[in-house]
Scaffold this motif. Structure first.
Motif, PDB file in Angstrom:
ATOM      1  N   HIS A  62       0.860  -1.189   0.000  1.00  0.00           N
ATOM      2  CA  HIS A  62       0.000   0.000   0.000  1.00  0.00           C
ATOM      3  C   HIS A  62       0.894   1.236   0.000  1.00  0.00           C
TER       4      HIS A  62
ATOM      5  N   GLN B 219      -9.351  11.385  -2.206  1.00  0.00           N
ATOM      6  CA  GLN B 219     -10.336  12.253  -1.587  1.00  0.00           C
ATOM      7  C   GLN B 219     -11.140  12.903  -2.702  1.00  0.00           C
TER       8      GLN B 219
ATOM      9  N   PHE C 101      -1.920   4.172  -3.750  1.00  0.00           N
ATOM     10  CA  PHE C 101      -2.338   3.098  -4.662  1.00  0.00           C
ATOM     11  C   PHE C 101      -1.800   1.763  -4.165  1.00  0.00           C
ATOM     12  N   THR C 102      -2.420   0.684  -4.681  1.00  0.00           N
ATOM     13  CA  THR C 102      -2.007  -0.683  -4.348  1.00  0.00           C
ATOM     14  C   THR C 102      -2.174  -1.558  -5.577  1.00  0.00           C
TER      15      THR C 102
ATOM     16  N   GLU D  71      -5.712  -0.547  -7.285  1.00  0.00           N
ATOM     17  CA  GLU D  71      -6.656   0.183  -6.441  1.00  0.00           C
ATOM     18  C   GLU D  71      -6.100   1.579  -6.183  1.00  0.00           C
ATOM     19  N   LEU D  72      -6.856   2.592  -6.605  1.00  0.00           N
ATOM     20  CA  LEU D  72      -6.480   3.992  -6.404  1.00  0.00           C
ATOM     21  C   LEU D  72      -7.312   4.575  -5.272  1.00  0.00           C
ATOM     22  N   GLU D  73      -6.673   5.359  -4.423  1.00  0.00           N
ATOM     23  CA  GLU D  73      -7.374   5.954  -3.286  1.00  0.00           C
ATOM     24  C   GLU D  73      -7.380   7.477  -3.433  1.00  0.00           C
TER      25      GLU D  73
ATOM     26  N   GLN E 206     -11.328   0.689  -8.274  1.00  0.00           N
ATOM     27  CA  GLN E 206     -10.684  -0.554  -8.703  1.00  0.00           C
ATOM     28  C   GLN E 206     -10.561  -0.577 -10.229  1.00  0.00           C
TER      29      GLN E 206
ATOM     30  N   SER F  29     -12.300   9.271   1.889  1.00  0.00           N
ATOM     31  CA  SER F  29     -11.559   8.264   1.124  1.00  0.00           C
ATOM     32  C   SER F  29     -12.482   7.549   0.160  1.00  0.00           C
ATOM     33  N   ASN F  30     -12.062   7.485  -1.103  1.00  0.00           N
ATOM     34  CA  ASN F  30     -12.783   6.768  -2.150  1.00  0.00           C
ATOM     35  C   ASN F  30     -11.803   5.831  -2.843  1.00  0.00           C
ATOM     36  N   LYS F  31     -12.180   4.582  -3.009  1.00  0.00           N
ATOM     37  CA  LYS F  31     -11.294   3.612  -3.647  1.00  0.00           C
ATOM     38  C   LYS F  31     -11.868   3.196  -4.989  1.00  0.00           C
TER      39      LYS F  31
END
Length: 739
Positions: free
Chosen positions: A595, A650, A734-735, A646-648, A685, A681-683
């Protein structure tokens, strides 16, 4: 012998007095060192470095059309000597003789001396209209030469020391030359053209005073016998002809290279205070500083008003004003007649004073009144963002009127005594301001510009680099955030490089951002500008590490800067140069399941390709309507399985703006539309089953393009009253993973 010289002195008294006062003021406040054209140490820091560097790049650059373009300074088409305040009047002239001029060469010291002498000369022309007493004339000149607003500019902005242009314009107004005369036309044409080639603000003030004089002469000369129509035609004809000439000169000097971007808004950041004439701001041994309103919003706004708002009369001139004030009230009829006679001049100066105050009128540090103003009008007035300078005509009119009233209403000996005492106060009391300036600026000994001290300049490296490379490129913010550009400019001057890391009086922010995007897109694809050395910010280090070829490219620290040099090792002589700190050619590895947070990872910071604000501890906001990410791929990925990302983010949302709609594409592929509603936080995919590359294993990175449908400013949705940036998302991290 005395019979021979006495008539000559009387005939040339104005010139001799101007020379005497000009030389005296120059020697006391500046010193003869500045006259040495090879002495550039006093131009090595701050704004003077910008002015001098603009001249150096212009001198070494090609002749262009228009003449004032300076493409080597900034590496753009919107660069000209106008926007480096390099005195186009002298820069263009001395460029003609560049081949025979010494290295280095500066003309700013000569200009400063000329400003003092011409300030005294046109002050004499003004005062000669109200007295023939040589003693009164001689002492009167001292108040103009030792005006704090003139001395304030010395060593900071030499072109704005050309305030003699204002005195000349006032003189032409009070002399009442018939508008139909060739002399009227020639005087104003020359004055306006010189002002255009000195500084935009001086051109503005002279233009206002010229229009006032045109209207005033028309008003005085017009009558029923001659007919107002003749004078209206003459006025319009002269305005048209002079206007065309000024436009052509401005075009050739380079005024119009930025188009509408020259405004940039920010009207009021350097506005005047109603008490500015009496606020010493540290320029008096006796009077305290009054101060200004603190906005509590932006440090730059408070600094701009404090610096540009300096309009202090000086203790001696304040005394003259206080003595003259009751004298004027006693002779109200005469004052009223003068107002009727010179009403266009007074209106012009009043309008300039209103612009100087801006729509945020302030009375010292105590009272402030904000007047609503349409945004378009405010944007236009942004041309004069340091509007306090437009107080200068009123400043000099007040000084001239005070001296005139004392001369006309006091006995000769009494006027002499007042002038002698006030002038002593003026020079002595302001010495607390101008004497330290003489030492700090003009007697500076550090040879920062021309020094090749190995502690700050690696002569071996840069000398060899100059033989093979032409450009120094740095991804710079649209508006410089610090003075780091000064170091780049100094290296560029020593090595005769072109560079984009420069400072302008006005910046074309859109053009700068577009240039950054082009360079960053090329760098992210492994394409580098030919014959170019890159100066790398730490938050861009990973991008260069990802795209460099370790066998041919150099990434190292030189002179406390990170530099990237494509094909450095292809040159045998270059490869032989010893460098103490060569940096790793690979960025920190990204692994599956890791992460990566922007706040604590250089890799994440390097991923912000363009369209992002400055990284903060939590992440970075997007700026504008689109942005690009360039994410390094994990080293331990399997090419037999799809890759998940996965992008994170605001999201900038509020009660009146509940969501952000975003289109996301991978490597220029199809767009995916998402709606984000959480401010925290918004993720998002994404499945990267096709990276649009012939060899997935060889791919180093993946590019994520984001297009924002409804970016908005925090100010518009009530979250921050001063933040007008158009924001949409805040990238947090990101992950990568694989099923």
């Amino acid at each position: 012998m005395s019979h021979f010289f006495a008539p000559l002195i009387k005939r040339r008294f104005g010139v001799l007095a101007a020379l005497a006062w000009g030389l005296l003021a120059f020697i006391l406040t500046v010193g003869p060192i500045a006259l040495n054209p090879a002495r550039v140490e006093w131009l090595s820091l701050g704004d003077p470095l910008q002015h001098y560097a603009g001249w150096v790049f212009y001198r070494e650059g090609p002749w262009t059309f228009p003449l004032g373009l300076n493409p080597n300074y900034g590496m753009t088409s919107h660069s000209s000597i106008v926007f480096t305040d390099s005195l186009p009047l002298l820069a263009i002239f001395f460029k003609l003789f560049s081949a025979v001029l010494p290295q280095p060469f500066q003309y700013f010291g000569l200009w400063t001396l000329a400003c003092f002498i011409l300030q005294a000369y046109f002050a004499w022309k003004l005062l000669r209209l109200v007295t023939t007493s040589y003693w009164l004339l001689f002492m009167g000149l001292g108040f103009f030469v030792f005006s704090p607003i003139l001395l304030w500019r010395m060593g900071i902005n030499s072109s704005l020391a050309g305030q003699f242009l204002i005195l000349a314009a006032l003189y032409f107004n009070f002399r009442q030359e018939p508008i139909s005369s060739l002399r009227f036309f020639g005087n104003w044409l020359c004055l306006l053209l010189v002002a255009a080639l000195v500084h935009f603000y001086l051109l503005t003030m002279v233009a206002f005073l010229w229009l006032a004089n045109s209207c005033n002469v028309n008003h005085l000369q017009g009558n029923k016998n001659d007919g107002y129509r003749i004078f209206f035609k003459t006025t319009l004809l002269q305005i048209g002809l002079i206007g065309i000439c000024v436009f052509l000169v401005c075009w050739q000097a380079g005024y119009f290279v930025m188009g509408s971007a020259v405004s940039g808004g920010n009207y009021g950041i350097g506005s005047a205070n109603l008490l500015g004439f009496f606020d010493a701001k540290g320029w008096s041994w006796i009077l305290p500083s009054i101060g200004d309103m603190k906005t509590g919003k932006e440090l730059y706004l408070d600094w701009g008003r404090n610096f540009e708002g300096f309009n202090y009369l000086g203790l001696g001139s304040c005394l003259l004003f206080l003595i003259a004030l009751p004298l004027g009230f006693r002779d109200r009829i005469h004052i009223q007649n003068q107002v009727r006679q010179y009403w266009p001049l007074l209106i012009a100066i009043f309008v300039m004073a209103l612009i100087a105050l801006s729509n945020e009128v302030r009375f010292g540090p105590w009272l402030s009144l904000t007047i609503p103003m349409p945004d378009r009008f405010k944007l236009f007035l942004g041309l004069w963002r340091s509007s306090a300078r437009l107080m200068w005509p009123l400043y000099y009119l007040m000084l001239f009127a005070s001296i005139t009233l004392i001369i006309q209403r006091c006995a000769h000996k009494k006027a002499l005594a007042i002038f002698a005492f006030a002038l002593t106060l003026q020079i002595g009391d302001t010495s607390v301001g101008w004497y330290p300036k003489r030492h700090d600026f003009y007697m500076r000994e550090s040879n920062y510009i021309t020094s090749q001290d190995t502690g700050t300049y690696n002569a071996n490296f840069w000398g060899l680099a100059a033989k093979h490379y032409e450009n120094l490129i740095k991804i710079v913010p649209p508006v410089p955030q610090d003075w780091s550009w000064a170091k780049t400019v100094r290296i560029a001057m020593l090595g005769h490089f072109k560079t984009n890391d420069v400072y302008f009086a006005r910046m074309d922010e859109l053009a700068t951002e577009q240039q950054n995007q082009r360079w960053l897109n090329d760098i992210s694809n492994g394409q580098f500008a030919p014959k170019s050395i890159y100066i790398v910010n730490e938050d861009r280090l990973g991008l260069f590490q990802l795209q460099m070829n370790p066998k041919t490219d150099l990434l190292a620290k030189v002179d406390q800067m990170i530099i990237f040099v494509p094909n450095w090792y292809s040159c045998q002589a270059c490869a032989a140069v010893e460098l103490s700190e060569v940096l790793p050619s690979q960025p920190p590895a990204i692994l599956l399941g890791q992460h990566v947070l922007l706040g604590n990872s250089p890799s994440a910071a390097s991923a912000l390709l363009w369209g992002w604000g400055k990284p903060e501890s939590w992440g970075a906001w997007s700026i504008g309507n689109e942005a690009m990410l360039d994410l390094p791929l994990p080293l331990n990925r399997l090419t037999t399985k799809p890759l998940l990302l996965e992008l994170e983010f605001q999201a900038l949302v509020g009660k009146t703006h509940p969501l952000q709609k975003v289109a996301i594409s991978v490597n220029n592929g199809p767009e995916k539309i998402v709606e984000l509603t959480d401010r925290g936080s918004n993720k998002v995919q994404l499945t990267l089953d096709n990276l649009a590359t012939p060899d997935l294993l060889a791919a180093k990175d993946v590019k994520i393009h984001l297009r924002f449908f409804n970016a908005i400013s925090p100010k518009e949705i009530g979250l921050n009253p001063i933040d007008s940036r158009r924001l949409a998302l805040g990238f947090m991290g990101f992950t990568f993973s694989q099923p």
